[in-house]
Design an enzyme around this catalytic site. Structure first.
Site, mmCIF file in Angstrom:
data_model
loop_
_atom_site.group_PDB
_atom_site.id
_atom_site.type_symbol
_atom_site.label_atom_id
_atom_site.label_comp_id
_atom_site.label_asym_id
_atom_site.label_seq_id
_atom_site.Cartn_x
_atom_site.Cartn_y
_atom_site.Cartn_z
ATOM 1 N N LYS A 301 0.847 -1.206 0.000
ATOM 2 C CA LYS A 301 0.000 0.000 0.000
ATOM 3 C C LYS A 301 0.874 1.244 0.000
ATOM 4 O O LYS A 301 1.754 1.393 0.849
ATOM 5 C CB LYS A 301 -0.910 -0.028 1.232
ATOM 6 C CG LYS A 301 -1.700 1.270 1.478
ATOM 7 C CD LYS A 301 -2.656 1.129 2.665
ATOM 8 C CE LYS A 301 -3.290 2.454 3.045
ATOM 9 N NZ LYS A 301 -4.214 2.334 4.201
ATOM 10 N N ASP A 306 -2.843 9.984 4.107
ATOM 11 C CA ASP A 306 -4.236 9.552 4.246
ATOM 12 C C ASP A 306 -4.999 10.511 5.151
ATOM 13 O O ASP A 306 -4.928 10.420 6.370
ATOM 14 C CB ASP A 306 -4.282 8.127 4.817
ATOM 15 C CG ASP A 306 -5.701 7.600 4.935
ATOM 16 O OD1 ASP A 306 -6.626 8.226 4.363
ATOM 17 O OD2 ASP A 306 -5.889 6.547 5.593
ATOM 18 N N LYS A 313 -10.594 12.197 8.506
ATOM 19 C CA LYS A 313 -10.114 11.747 9.811
ATOM 20 C C LYS A 313 -10.109 12.914 10.795
ATOM 21 O O LYS A 313 -9.989 14.062 10.386
ATOM 22 C CB LYS A 313 -8.669 11.251 9.682
ATOM 23 C CG LYS A 313 -8.507 9.893 9.042
ATOM 24 C CD LYS A 313 -7.037 9.480 9.056
ATOM 25 C CE LYS A 313 -6.826 8.157 8.354
ATOM 26 N NZ LYS A 313 -7.523 7.029 8.988
ATOM 27 N N ASP A 324 1.494 6.046 5.744
ATOM 28 C CA ASP A 324 0.514 5.150 5.128
ATOM 29 C C ASP A 324 1.006 4.542 3.807
ATOM 30 O O ASP A 324 0.273 3.836 3.136
ATOM 31 C CB ASP A 324 -0.819 5.890 4.934
ATOM 32 C CG ASP A 324 -2.023 4.978 5.100
ATOM 33 O OD1 ASP A 324 -1.871 3.893 5.681
ATOM 34 O OD2 ASP A 324 -3.113 5.362 4.621
ATOM 35 N N ASP A 383 -12.353 6.558 3.788
ATOM 36 C CA ASP A 383 -11.164 6.322 4.609
ATOM 37 C C ASP A 383 -10.726 4.851 4.552
ATOM 38 O O ASP A 383 -9.632 4.522 5.001
ATOM 39 C CB ASP A 383 -11.443 6.750 6.045
ATOM 40 C CG ASP A 383 -10.180 6.932 6.860
ATOM 41 O OD1 ASP A 383 -9.081 6.937 6.261
ATOM 42 O OD2 ASP A 383 -10.286 7.075 8.093
ATOM 43 N N GLU A 385 -9.507 3.372 2.102
ATOM 44 C CA GLU A 385 -8.970 3.585 0.754
ATOM 45 C C GLU A 385 -7.860 2.601 0.397
ATOM 46 O O GLU A 385 -7.644 2.322 -0.780
ATOM 47 C CB GLU A 385 -8.443 5.021 0.628
ATOM 48 C CG GLU A 385 -7.003 5.272 1.135
ATOM 49 C CD GLU A 385 -6.815 5.005 2.621
ATOM 50 O OE1 GLU A 385 -7.822 5.033 3.356
ATOM 51 O OE2 GLU A 385 -5.666 4.773 3.054
ATOM 52 N N ARG A 387 -7.575 -0.620 0.757
ATOM 53 C CA ARG A 387 -8.068 -1.827 0.076
ATOM 54 C C ARG A 387 -8.482 -1.523 -1.356
ATOM 55 O O ARG A 387 -8.431 -2.402 -2.211
ATOM 56 C CB ARG A 387 -9.207 -2.440 0.905
ATOM 57 C CG ARG A 387 -10.421 -1.559 1.057
ATOM 58 C CD ARG A 387 -11.300 -1.978 2.229
ATOM 59 N NE ARG A 387 -10.689 -1.622 3.506
ATOM 60 C CZ ARG A 387 -11.252 -1.845 4.691
ATOM 61 N NH1 ARG A 387 -12.437 -2.435 4.758
ATOM 62 N NH2 ARG A 387 -10.640 -1.497 5.797
HETATM 63 N N1 BES Z 1 -4.412 4.133 7.037
HETATM 64 C C1 BES Z 1 -5.533 3.764 7.803
HETATM 65 C C2 BES Z 1 -5.220 2.703 8.854
HETATM 66 C C3 BES Z 1 -4.294 3.123 9.957
HETATM 67 C C4 BES Z 1 -4.788 3.591 11.152
HETATM 68 C C5 BES Z 1 -2.921 3.002 9.810
HETATM 69 C C6 BES Z 1 -3.945 3.956 12.166
HETATM 70 C C7 BES Z 1 -2.056 3.356 10.823
HETATM 71 C C8 BES Z 1 -2.568 3.838 12.003
HETATM 72 C C9 BES Z 1 -6.641 3.221 6.899
HETATM 73 O O1 BES Z 1 -6.677 3.761 5.626
HETATM 74 C C10 BES Z 1 -7.927 3.556 7.537
HETATM 75 O O2 BES Z 1 -8.243 4.706 7.628
HETATM 76 N N2 BES Z 1 -8.670 2.528 7.952
HETATM 77 C C11 BES Z 1 -9.930 2.709 8.554
HETATM 78 C C12 BES Z 1 -10.865 1.724 7.919
HETATM 79 C C13 BES Z 1 -12.310 1.910 8.300
HETATM 80 C C14 BES Z 1 -12.837 3.219 7.737
HETATM 81 C C15 BES Z 1 -13.076 0.740 7.762
HETATM 82 C C16 BES Z 1 -9.773 2.428 10.048
HETATM 83 O O3 BES Z 1 -9.046 1.518 10.417
HETATM 84 O O4 BES Z 1 -10.372 3.154 10.837
HETATM 85 ZN ZN ZN Z 2 -4.918 4.469 4.890
HETATM 86 MN MN MN Z 3 -7.798 5.522 5.528
#
Ligand code: BES
Ligand code: ZN
Ligand code: MN
Length: 537
Positions: A301, A306, A313, A324, A383, A385, A387
């Site tokens: 990724k 992000d 966020k 990220d 968010d 994103e 995947r």
């Molecule tokens: N990049 C984040 C995941 C992340 C969170 C990485 C904290 C490092 C530290 C990812 O893109 C994300 O935002 N995931 C969301 C998914 C949800 C919206 C289904 C999450 O984990 O809250």
């Molecule tokens: Zn992310």
């Molecule tokens: Mn995200």
């Protein structure tokens, strides 16, 4: 194997510094400090003991043990104490400045009677602590002699170089002696370690040193990429840096720009990158040695920042999202390492790079996109994103029909909730998943196998698309994401997905060979898996 002397092209404003390493039979004349290993326990009446040959003179050794006892040393793993060498030892060539580093109990070290899969990593951690201890406060060049290699040259060198890594970004050198490499922007602090061997270093030992150096340099490269702020490391700049490095080390590279991404149907990458002024890229790096029997696809990724997009966020801690793209950095570093180590295995890295920003051109919740290969996704949360870009990349990588597909991402906050900051979650085909997790633990990049659930397959359903990128439940978010990615993996390919949301970034302060900020995880796991798969074939 080759350890090139001249630098690859360096396009970023700053790179981290690392120590150089060599093997020698005796303490170099220029040594400014010796690092003395200390064991916990030992004789009934001593809390610590000095192993090995660095302080051969018994009286000197006894004095060092006395100094340690005055300091209250326990020999615990990673404990460091600054000492002064006894006169009889300095007369024999030991530098005056000594740093003692604890290794813990001998029985837990490589070769010890209770050694487990984490034994080698204890040496890395001790070496990393020692590397940081000797650098502390130094204003001139630091030249170190140590016998830490007695428990494993590879681990001692890897731990030392990784622990010495210092990223100062666009600050000055802070009063330390530096050697500026003209035109590269790299500021090099002089720091060198001589790992002592009992006899003259053998060919095998020298190969181990080169191998460890290449692996540590590869991790440092991954850390450099992750540590670089997102205003500098936009998708285009990132793609150019990867291509420049890869070509220097003998890989082929290809960069798909937004026009080519449109033409080839990378709908997920274009949707995620669409909100940014800085368009997305997909980078493909390939190492194709003639004798290769197996082909491994790597995917990582590469979200350069992000924000969450329209599903924005919260502000607090958002700066951490420069990390990220850590998955792509580790995957690229591993592909380049495969070439530098001349592994007889074909490796193709597919790296989707995009910036997730909110804007008038950004994807909305409710939008439907068509991925590379034709599967459609209803985007419920912008968010989620990672995947979406990985879906395209996994589908593209699968088209090459590799034997294995090894993918990593800072994918879910749920990974951190489930396993914390030190342990990656591994999902995928059972056998390959278990192997990747175990190899990770052996390398000290702890990882744990996680299940994929039937229930989540049902939850993937969307009323208007093939699947949706988000279930409405927060529970088991790491596993849901794994199930989502699985839809894009080609038939018959052994697959593993490594979620490193927690382990890729360290905001708890330096420890062992792990500095603050970027850790480079899981680059060493990936390199080790490639080595294993190459060896077996
Ligand atoms: N990049 C984040 C995941 C992340 C969170 C990485 C904290 C490092 C530290 C990812 O893109 C994300 O935002 N995931 C969301 C998914 C949800 C919206 C289904 C999450 O984990 O809250
Ligand atoms: Zn992310
Ligand atoms: Mn995200």
């Amino acid at each position: 194997m080759s350890s090139k002397k001249d630098h690859p092209p360096r396009q970023l404003p700053a790179y981290g510094t690392i120590a150089t390493a060599e093997l020698t039979k005796s303490v170099p004349k220029e040594a400014t400090v010796a690092v003395v290993p200390v064991l916990a326990g030992g004789d009934a009446d001593a809390t610590v003991s000095l192993p090995g040959s660095l302080v051969a003179d018994e009286r000197a050794a006894a004095e060092i043990v006395r100094q340690l006892e005055v300091h209250g040393a326990t020999g615990a793993l990673g404990e460091v104490h600054a000492l002064v060498a006894p006169e009889s030892a300095t007369k024999k060539g030991l530098p005056e400045r000594l740093v003692a580093v604890g290794l813990g109990e001998e029985r837990l070290l490589p070769g010890g009677r209770d050694a487990d899969e984490g034994a080698g990593d204890r040496i890395r951690r001790a070496a990393g602590e020692a590397a940081r201890a000797v650098a502390k406060g130094a204003t001139g060049p630091v030249v170190v002699a140590t016998t830490l290699g007695d428990w494993g040259i590879r681990e001692a060198v890897e731990g030392w170089i990784l622990g010495s890594y210092t990223f100062r970004g666009e600050r000055g050198a802070g009063g330390r002696t530096v050697v500026a490499s003209p035109g590269t922007g790299r500021v090099q602090v002089e720091s060198h370690v001589a790992v002592l061997t009992e006899k003259r270093p053998t060919t095998r030992e020298k190969e181990e040193l080169v191998r460890a150096t290449i692996i540590a340099e590869s991790v440092a490269f991954a850390r450099d990429l992750v540590n670089t702020p997102a205003n500098v490391l936009n998708p285009e700049a990132y793609a150019n840096e990867l291509a420049g490095q890869a070509e220097f080390f003998g890989l082929d590279s290809e960069i798909l720009d937004e026009t080519e991404l449109h033409r080839e149907g990378f709908g997920g990458v274009l949707a995620v990158g669409g909100g940014s002024e800085r368009p997305p890229r997909v980078v493909r790096l390939s190492w194709k040695p003639r004798k290769a029997k197996r082909h491994v696809a790597l995917v990582g990724k590469g979200i350069t920042f992000d924000t969450g997009g329209i599903s924005l966020k919260p502000a607090s801690g958002m700066e951490k999202m420069i990390s990220d793209m850590g998955g792509s950095a580790a995957a690229a570093a591993a592909a380049i390492a495969a070439a530098r180590l001349n592994l007889p295995i074909q490796v193709t890295a597919t790296l989707p790079l995009a910036e997730n920003m909110p804007s008038g051109k950004a994807t909305r919740p409710g939008d439907v996109v068509t991925h590379y290969g034709g599967i459609t996704t209803e985007i419920l949360n912008t968010d989620a994103e990672g995947r979406l870009v990985l879906a395209d990349a996994i589908a593209r990588a699968s088209e090459d029909e590799p034997d294995f597909l090894l993918e990593t991402a800072t994918l879910t906050g749920a990974q951190i909730t489930a396993l914390g900051n030190h342990t990656a979650g591994v999902m995928g085909s059972e056998e390959f998943r278990d192997r990747v997790a175990q190899t990770g633990r052996r390398e000290g990049e702890r990882a744990w196998a996680m299940p994929l659930l039937e229930e989540h397959t049902e939850e993937l359903a969307s009323p208007i698309a093939d699947i949706r990128n988000h279930s409405n439940s927060r529970d088991g978010g790491m596993l849901y994401a794994g199930r989502y990615l699985e839809q894009f993996v080609g038939e018959g390919i052994q697959w593993a997905h490594v979620d490193v949301a927690g382990p890729s970034w360290n905001d708890k302060g330096p420890s062992g060979y792990t500095p603050s900020r970027a850790t480079g995880v899981p680059a060493r796991t990936f390199i080790a898996v490639l080595e294993e798969l190459a060896e077996e074939s």
